[in-house]
Design an enzyme around this catalytic site. Sequence first.
Site, PDB file in Angstrom:
ATOM      1  N   ARG A  95     -10.351   1.327   5.997  1.00  0.00           N
ATOM      2  CA  ARG A  95      -9.802   0.580   4.861  1.00  0.00           C
ATOM      3  C   ARG A  95     -10.772   0.516   3.683  1.00  0.00           C
ATOM      4  O   ARG A  95     -10.379   0.338   2.548  1.00  0.00           O
ATOM      5  CB  ARG A  95      -9.488  -0.867   5.277  1.00  0.00           C
ATOM      6  CG  ARG A  95      -8.349  -1.010   6.255  1.00  0.00           C
ATOM      7  CD  ARG A  95      -7.935  -2.475   6.337  1.00  0.00           C
ATOM      8  NE  ARG A  95      -7.112  -2.761   7.497  1.00  0.00           N
ATOM      9  CZ  ARG A  95      -5.805  -2.554   7.561  1.00  0.00           C
ATOM     10  NH1 ARG A  95      -5.171  -2.057   6.530  1.00  0.00           N
ATOM     11  NH2 ARG A  95      -5.139  -2.854   8.647  1.00  0.00           N
TER      12      ARG A  95
ATOM     13  N   ASP B 256       7.165   3.651   3.393  1.00  0.00           N
ATOM     14  CA  ASP B 256       7.415   4.781   4.295  1.00  0.00           C
ATOM     15  C   ASP B 256       8.902   4.735   4.662  1.00  0.00           C
ATOM     16  O   ASP B 256       9.746   5.178   3.887  1.00  0.00           O
ATOM     17  CB  ASP B 256       6.473   4.595   5.491  1.00  0.00           C
ATOM     18  CG  ASP B 256       6.500   5.725   6.489  1.00  0.00           C
ATOM     19  OD1 ASP B 256       6.795   6.859   6.105  1.00  0.00           O
ATOM     20  OD2 ASP B 256       6.202   5.478   7.675  1.00  0.00           O
TER      21      ASP B 256
ATOM     22  N   LYS C 276       6.433   7.484   0.268  1.00  0.00           N
ATOM     23  CA  LYS C 276       6.823   8.694   1.011  1.00  0.00           C
ATOM     24  C   LYS C 276       8.345   8.717   1.064  1.00  0.00           C
ATOM     25  O   LYS C 276       8.939   8.336   2.082  1.00  0.00           O
ATOM     26  CB  LYS C 276       6.325   8.604   2.462  1.00  0.00           C
ATOM     27  CG  LYS C 276       4.869   8.863   2.698  1.00  0.00           C
ATOM     28  CD  LYS C 276       4.641   8.979   4.216  1.00  0.00           C
ATOM     29  CE  LYS C 276       3.308   8.504   4.638  1.00  0.00           C
ATOM     30  NZ  LYS C 276       3.144   8.406   6.099  1.00  0.00           N
TER      31      LYS C 276
ATOM     32  N   ASP D 123      -5.337   1.896   6.721  1.00  0.00           N
ATOM     33  CA  ASP D 123      -6.128   2.045   7.949  1.00  0.00           C
ATOM     34  C   ASP D 123      -5.510   2.985   8.958  1.00  0.00           C
ATOM     35  O   ASP D 123      -4.339   3.363   8.872  1.00  0.00           O
ATOM     36  CB  ASP D 123      -6.273   0.678   8.641  1.00  0.00           C
ATOM     37  CG  ASP D 123      -4.986   0.288   9.383  1.00  0.00           C
ATOM     38  OD1 ASP D 123      -3.894   0.433   8.793  1.00  0.00           O
ATOM     39  OD2 ASP D 123      -5.064  -0.124  10.554  1.00  0.00           O
TER      40      ASP D 123
ATOM     41  N   LEU E   4       9.594  -3.555   3.555  1.00  0.00           N
ATOM     42  CA  LEU E   4       9.995  -4.181   2.296  1.00  0.00           C
ATOM     43  C   LEU E   4      11.432  -4.679   2.342  1.00  0.00           C
ATOM     44  O   LEU E   4      11.767  -5.677   1.706  1.00  0.00           O
ATOM     45  CB  LEU E   4       9.783  -3.215   1.135  1.00  0.00           C
ATOM     46  CG  LEU E   4       8.313  -3.151   0.731  1.00  0.00           C
ATOM     47  CD1 LEU E   4       8.068  -2.029  -0.241  1.00  0.00           C
ATOM     48  CD2 LEU E   4       7.862  -4.477   0.116  1.00  0.00           C
TER      49      LEU E   4
ATOM     50  N   GLY F 199      10.586   2.067   4.629  1.00  0.00           N
ATOM     51  CA  GLY F 199      11.146   1.020   3.773  1.00  0.00           C
ATOM     52  C   GLY F 199      11.552  -0.222   4.562  1.00  0.00           C
ATOM     53  O   GLY F 199      12.002  -1.223   3.981  1.00  0.00           O
TER      54      GLY F 199
ATOM     55  N   ASP G  32       0.829  -1.196   0.000  1.00  0.00           N
ATOM     56  CA  ASP G  32       0.000   0.000   0.000  1.00  0.00           C
ATOM     57  C   ASP G  32       0.869   1.254   0.000  1.00  0.00           C
ATOM     58  O   ASP G  32       0.622   2.195  -0.733  1.00  0.00           O
ATOM     59  CB  ASP G  32      -0.971   0.003   1.207  1.00  0.00           C
ATOM     60  CG  ASP G  32      -0.285  -0.203   2.553  1.00  0.00           C
ATOM     61  OD1 ASP G  32       0.940  -0.438   2.591  1.00  0.00           O
ATOM     62  OD2 ASP G  32      -0.982  -0.127   3.584  1.00  0.00           O
TER      63      ASP G  32
HETATM   64  P1  5GP Z   1       7.533   1.074   6.371  1.00  0.00           P
HETATM   65  O1  5GP Z   1       8.042  -0.238   6.855  1.00  0.00           O
HETATM   66  O2  5GP Z   1       7.898   1.385   4.933  1.00  0.00           O
HETATM   67  O3  5GP Z   1       7.894   2.204   7.297  1.00  0.00           O
HETATM   68  O4  5GP Z   1       5.982   1.062   6.503  1.00  0.00           O
HETATM   69  C1  5GP Z   1       5.186   0.350   5.723  1.00  0.00           C
HETATM   70  C2  5GP Z   1       3.836   0.199   6.395  1.00  0.00           C
HETATM   71  O5  5GP Z   1       3.539   1.281   7.294  1.00  0.00           O
HETATM   72  C3  5GP Z   1       2.783   0.273   5.340  1.00  0.00           C
HETATM   73  O6  5GP Z   1       2.534  -0.984   4.763  1.00  0.00           O
HETATM   74  C4  5GP Z   1       1.593   0.792   6.118  1.00  0.00           C
HETATM   75  O7  5GP Z   1       0.914  -0.265   6.718  1.00  0.00           O
HETATM   76  C5  5GP Z   1       2.192   1.656   7.200  1.00  0.00           C
HETATM   77  N1  5GP Z   1       2.129   3.094   6.860  1.00  0.00           N
HETATM   78  C6  5GP Z   1       3.146   3.934   6.564  1.00  0.00           C
HETATM   79  N2  5GP Z   1       2.694   5.173   6.290  1.00  0.00           N
HETATM   80  C7  5GP Z   1       1.355   5.112   6.413  1.00  0.00           C
HETATM   81  C8  5GP Z   1       0.293   6.076   6.239  1.00  0.00           C
HETATM   82  O8  5GP Z   1       0.476   7.252   5.901  1.00  0.00           O
HETATM   83  N3  5GP Z   1      -0.965   5.604   6.442  1.00  0.00           N
HETATM   84  C9  5GP Z   1      -1.252   4.331   6.811  1.00  0.00           C
HETATM   85  N4  5GP Z   1      -2.519   4.018   7.000  1.00  0.00           N
HETATM   86  N5  5GP Z   1      -0.293   3.418   6.986  1.00  0.00           N
HETATM   87  C10 5GP Z   1       0.995   3.797   6.771  1.00  0.00           C
END
Ligand code: 5GP
Length: 177
Positions: A165, A103, A131, A159, A108, A105, A100
């Site tokens: 969602r 952020d 982002k 969410d 992933l 990373g 989705d």
């Molecule tokens: P990362 O591991 O890249 O920091 O975060 C990934 C996960 O953080 C995403 O799959 C999502 O579930 C959550 N996330 C990051 N930013 C947002 C946001 O702005 N809104 C929502 N709802 N979830 C986010």
Amino acid sequence: MAEHILEPFIGKDIISEKVKELGERISKDFKGEKVLLVGVLKGAWMFLSDLAKSIDLETEISFISVSSYVGEKTTTSGVVRLMCDIDRPLEGKNLILVEDIVDTGLTLNYLKKLLSVRKPKTISICTLLDKPSRRVAHINPDYCAFEIPDEFVVGYGLDFNNMYRNLPEIYKLTIKK
Ligand code: 5GP
């Protein structure tokens, strides 16, 4: 109780146009090959379902579930946990991880490491939102529908505390205490 303020951010029509474009790009890039779409639950379910419809290739679908947020938070805990694994073998496949939002990373980065050991032929990342200003791990999505600034967004699968969602478009969420 905290007040949730939702402001429209990305509308239905532009989402469906961009998702269709991504599906067409994937179909072109993997022409003549099969792909395995793996949706990262729960946030990617709506995106994956629309994306899959515009992919004109032999396509397998599976899901993986991870968790990095705890309770009512809008920032990641930084610790990624595998909740439910993929039900398909990956060896020799064109794996496309469908997220989705990227952020920090970290999610992933964790998934790429976990899954590359299973010897897929290729691993690509397809994300609805990115982002880039928040990145901690070195992750570059191969396919991305929208780059956004550092805002917390909900809807179209995303969410807050398991709510919102089902909204068909994307909103910016502000929480007033
Ligand atoms: P990362 O591991 O890249 O920091 O975060 C990934 C996960 O953080 C995403 O799959 C999502 O579930 C959550 N996330 C990051 N930013 C947002 C946001 O702005 N809104 C929502 N709802 N979830 C986010």
